[in-house]
Design a protein around this motif. Sequence first.
Motif, mmCIF file in Angstrom:
data_model
loop_
_atom_site.group_PDB
_atom_site.id
_atom_site.type_symbol
_atom_site.label_atom_id
_atom_site.label_comp_id
_atom_site.label_asym_id
_atom_site.label_seq_id
_atom_site.Cartn_x
_atom_site.Cartn_y
_atom_site.Cartn_z
ATOM 1 N N THR B 29 42.830 41.023 40.070
ATOM 2 C CA THR B 29 42.841 41.351 41.493
ATOM 3 C C THR B 29 44.232 41.803 41.897
ATOM 4 O OG1 THR B 29 41.159 39.672 41.879
ATOM 5 C CG2 THR B 29 42.334 40.479 43.807
ATOM 6 N N PRO B 30 44.495 43.109 41.878
ATOM 7 C CA PRO B 30 45.808 43.570 42.317
ATOM 8 C C PRO B 30 46.021 43.235 43.792
ATOM 9 C CG PRO B 30 44.392 45.436 41.720
ATOM 10 C CD PRO B 30 43.627 44.194 41.417
ATOM 11 N N SER B 31 47.250 43.042 44.146
ATOM 12 C CA SER B 31 47.601 42.654 45.511
ATOM 13 C C SER B 31 47.079 43.682 46.510
ATOM 14 C CB SER B 31 49.124 42.547 45.600
ATOM 15 O OG SER B 31 49.486 42.232 46.910
ATOM 16 N N GLY B 32 46.446 43.185 47.564
ATOM 17 C CA GLY B 32 45.960 44.070 48.618
ATOM 18 C C GLY B 32 44.688 44.801 48.284
ATOM 19 N N MET B 33 43.992 44.314 47.289
ATOM 20 C CA MET B 33 42.817 45.023 46.804
ATOM 21 C C MET B 33 41.661 44.997 47.803
ATOM 22 S SD MET B 33 40.569 44.162 43.426
ATOM 23 C CE MET B 33 39.518 43.031 44.341
#
Lengths: 202, 754, 332
Positions: B29-33
């Motif tokens: 889960t990349p940041s801001g996804m």
Amino acid sequence: MPKTPPDLRRPGVSRRGFLQGSSVVAGSLGIAAGAAQAQDSMPSAEARTITMNVNGKVRSLSVEPRTTLVEALRDTLGMTGTKIGCNQGQCGACTVLLNGMRVNSCLTLAVMAEGAEVVTVEGLADPNGDLHPMQAAFAENDAFQCGYCTPGQIMSAIACIDEGHAGDEAEIREYMSGNLCRCGAYPNIVAAIVQVRDSQQG
Amino acid sequence: MAQTINTEVTRTDARRKVTGTATYAADETPSGMLHGALVCSAIAVGQVTAIDTSAAESEPGVVAVFTHETLPDYKTVKGFYAGGPGSSSFWPMEGTDIRYAGQPVAYVVAETAAAARRGADLVNVTYQEADGSIHMDPEDSFVVGAGEDSEGMVLTKGDLQAGLDEAAQTVDMTFTTPFQHHNPMEMFSATAEWRGDRLTVWMPSQSVRTLRHGIAGAYGLPETSVRVISPFVGGAFGSKAGITPYAMLTIAAAKGVGAPVRLIVTRPQMYTVATFRPESRQQFRLGADAQGRLTAFEHVEIAQTPQFGEIVNPGTHITRAMYACPNIHTEQRLARSDTNSGGFMRAPNEMQTFFGLESAMDELAWKLGMDPVELRRVNDTMTHPTEDVPFSSRSLMESYDAVSNSFGWDQRGREIGSMTDGDWLVGYGCATATYPTNILASNARVRAQGTGNAYVELAAHDVGTGTYTIMAQIAAARLGLPVEAVDVVMGEADLPVAPISGGSTTAASAGSAVHDACVKIAQQLATQISGMSEGPLSGVDPSRITLDDGTLRGPDGQSQSVMEALQMIPEGEIEVVGTFRHPALTDQLIKATFSGGYGTAGPVTPEFAMFAFGAEMVEVRIHKYTHEIRVPRIHSAFAAGTWLNRKTAHSQLMGGMIWGISSALHEVTETDKPRSRFLNANIAEYLVPVNADIREVRVEMLEEQDDYVNPLGVKGIGEIGIVGTAAAIGNAIYHATGKRLTALPMTISDVLST
Amino acid sequence: MKRFAYSRPTSVSDASDDAAEDGTQIIAGGTTMVDLMKIGVLEPEALVDITGLRDLERYEVGADRMRFGALAKMSTVADDPAVIDAFPALSDSLWKAASPQLRNVATLGGNILQRTRCPYFRDTAYAQCNKRNPGSGCAALDGGETGMHAIFGGSDACVAMYPGDFAQALVAFDAEVTTRGPGGTRSIPFADLHVLPGDDPHIETVLEPGEIVTEIALPMIPAMRNSFYMKARNRESYAFAAASAAVGIEMDGDTVRDVRIALGGVAATPWRATAAEESLKGGPLTEETAREAGRIAFQDAEPLEGSAYKIELGADVVAGALMTAKSRMGGE
């Protein structure tokens, strides 16, 4: 068309907060208090805070009524050990123990697990890293290939023995039939369960 | 030093898999996804006339709704069967065309997965519908390619009619196999994150380099700007090899909203947004003399293909390699219908074609009054029937003998319906399995350290096949290390070139590159230590120093362990890139693999034909009242060169056999003909075996040496397990009931009145 | 899934009042409800969670009657030795359904109200489905695939099959359900709970808005003890029936005194085979009479193109269930 121009939708505080920040409150809220709080609230589609005991820790989290338990675990709590294989209660990949019973967490609404005890694959090994006997038996017996169904298989296998449905191999096969394994590791899964069952009896 | 090859080694990634810490693509889960969701077409053929996105856009949490008119910077690639990296040669959302049911028509991005899916429900698409057909018309088929004999698509040897005329017995049978879907347990997903012109894609993949090459090419980016990450894959079976539209849509959507986006394709959508096993018809005419020797062999395969591409997995190339026969005719044909592109699904032609061939052989054995095993024996051959080269190794009858012994074939009743047990009719059946040994170029980087460690790095994949483990085993064996002292890094496109994980090639090709790297390390070491003033190999001609699994040996019995030798050199370690370039690999094939494609040589080279062989025997039971068909026992024997890891190899072969049971008795993608849709697009009504379906499975793994296929002597084993199973089961049903079933799957309704 | 309001009342009357509101659905185990909401077939504005009504989890196997609270779990009842002893077909019909995980949350009350697996009902891409969208037509009857559709009780508007197993054990043995609704408490013979599709296939039961099933009860009869549920399916477990039969027999020497037969996997509603029962009463139970009873059970079937096989299969399953029940009487 995008509802909001892309340049205004940079990863920002509000969304990050929604996804990762404020919704997860590691707290010591009592389960009973959480339950009472939920009952007092009026019916609403809005997110509300619920409390669950997850792998021995009390967690408060914000969920919508439609949020499923597996979404709460994976997306809200960031516990991705529990897998989604169908999201329709057809494959068992999302199996967790809910109040000691194995259930499909994709068909369980998180709000209905208010106050419950949840055990996931992340909660099995000792804090010092020793594997649960079922985890060790799965590894030793090569009871998986791709490993994607494995967390659900292991949770289900533990419950299978606890429920008393591991009497013989035929019973194990029947009572492990709620967990699909597309790689075809079934005979090794049965062998792992037999091994753990026998060691517990011995 | 404990033996590390041809033994049982527990998977090196077992701990991660049993603790839930193995990270599959959708676990990142990349940041801001944000979350994506597909809207898929309700019609099969026609046009989109309007898309109303207003309700979706008003839904709380929805960030954007993209259509063919609004999705910015969406790129497409050429399809795999047209020489490109794509899963299909028709790309949705480029315009208003609808070519198949369930085609993506809009893409919703929202703050949560639930909001995205709800948004997708609210997109209102209006269509103009045209007629279509989801099934092919076998009477309207064509041969692939322009010429009469393009790439062996039509092959004639001898005089087929004369062979049929002189035969003591003939069979003329037509078999059908249905659409099937891979249904890996891991749902398809793609997560895309742009940072300026740099793109990272997390996606379960059988070929990270195909993805990176294709994506970078489509966007005009250097490959160094694109990362593709896929350390664990939750099953693939052919479904995760190419670049799919849902991946390119996600990449474009992430660019469009300026935030990372993750799409998890729903299980029903998995039936239409990627590939599948095309339906097929298999026509066989066989003739044999009274002793069972084949006098005529004809196989015409007609496989389904979409309107916009030619999906050919040539099954006749494999069936005609099977038995000696002077008169052979084969044709590889296609027939079109209105679907997305099919593709390769585990044993992409062998499952279908060997159901036909081995059922027809069984029928021939009954007509001749022969034991079906003996019919295979008299037609066994050490020379390829049409290519005039010897097999590099062929242990078919050894396999039959081993499995006959294990199974108790001699207990088989001679007459049809002669075996019962309580309310069950019992039948025994057997069938041959084979799989070509495909050869691909590969590299691998190995760094061996005198401290007792090694690192292996290559852009290969572990799709559940045990690749992490066998790569570690190969390096451990060659360098004299315990398996756990070898770290293997794979599943990233930045790593040294390794081929697509498909066609049962990774162990043989990529494994040989790891082997080669270790040999090169030994050669460098030999040069360095022979030039040193001290040490057991000091002064020895380095060209006469050989590597003997962890030990460097001189010509006169001097020796030193690789690890000790590494400690002697000033660097304390050596890092090399090993290569595998089989002589049959042309420059063109090597180039294809190195540019992300599938540059395969074999199974026939100018010198040899390379195949793995095996035999399967099953016991089938059919219930007197429920007419349920069950397989209480399935035994097999396989010979596939060197066994690297007897534990994971056993699992792969067993898994293949279970896939065979599945194809035989369970799997079919049903269709709604009037509306040209796949009907049972879920994993409850699309049956695959559950635990209770699988009882005794026994696999004999025979020793076989083959020095030609590759330095390890390894043939692939990912697919052969499935190949003979459906026919063996059909043949057992015939033995139990006298009913010859010619269509898969074989179900309750086929064995009523027995 | 559409957003919805959620409440969890703690009394049956509150639950009934809440559930009577327009657009409201009741949820218990959720295995049908959440599934159908996810695929957009059901889009309630509000869910009333009745799992707080803990009294409804109770059940008892008495001398004269078995009573099951509507919230008793499938797995609990299936595994109860008293149930297995007194009424094996009931246990069979529960454990041969679904999966262990589903049975651990699915309730008996929810089970009897489960919805059809008709693929046209379950996929909103099909415009035609009279059950999902009244008046829209029937995709199955409009040239669709009908191998899994009803051969009993279908209509020109709908041929969807009732998929349950447990209901067959109930309908064959004179079960009753007790309900609590805004109008009070009532008792409904189980055989009258479900209604045939007719012209209004979206109406599946006689339950009124807000009416909650609170209890399922059966009178104890001798045929229960010698009962069996046979289920034919293409997969050994975790599959819906191609055909099934719940049977029970009471013998007087070699003569059938009482016999119960219900058919699963073949009908639009839980389906009792009364004529087949009558054919056996007062006579011997042999392979021949059992097979004849199977034939009679299916003599009025109306198969569609894909479902004709169910006639022969269903008849054999009836015979097999009867012969199995007889063989299990053993020395008793």
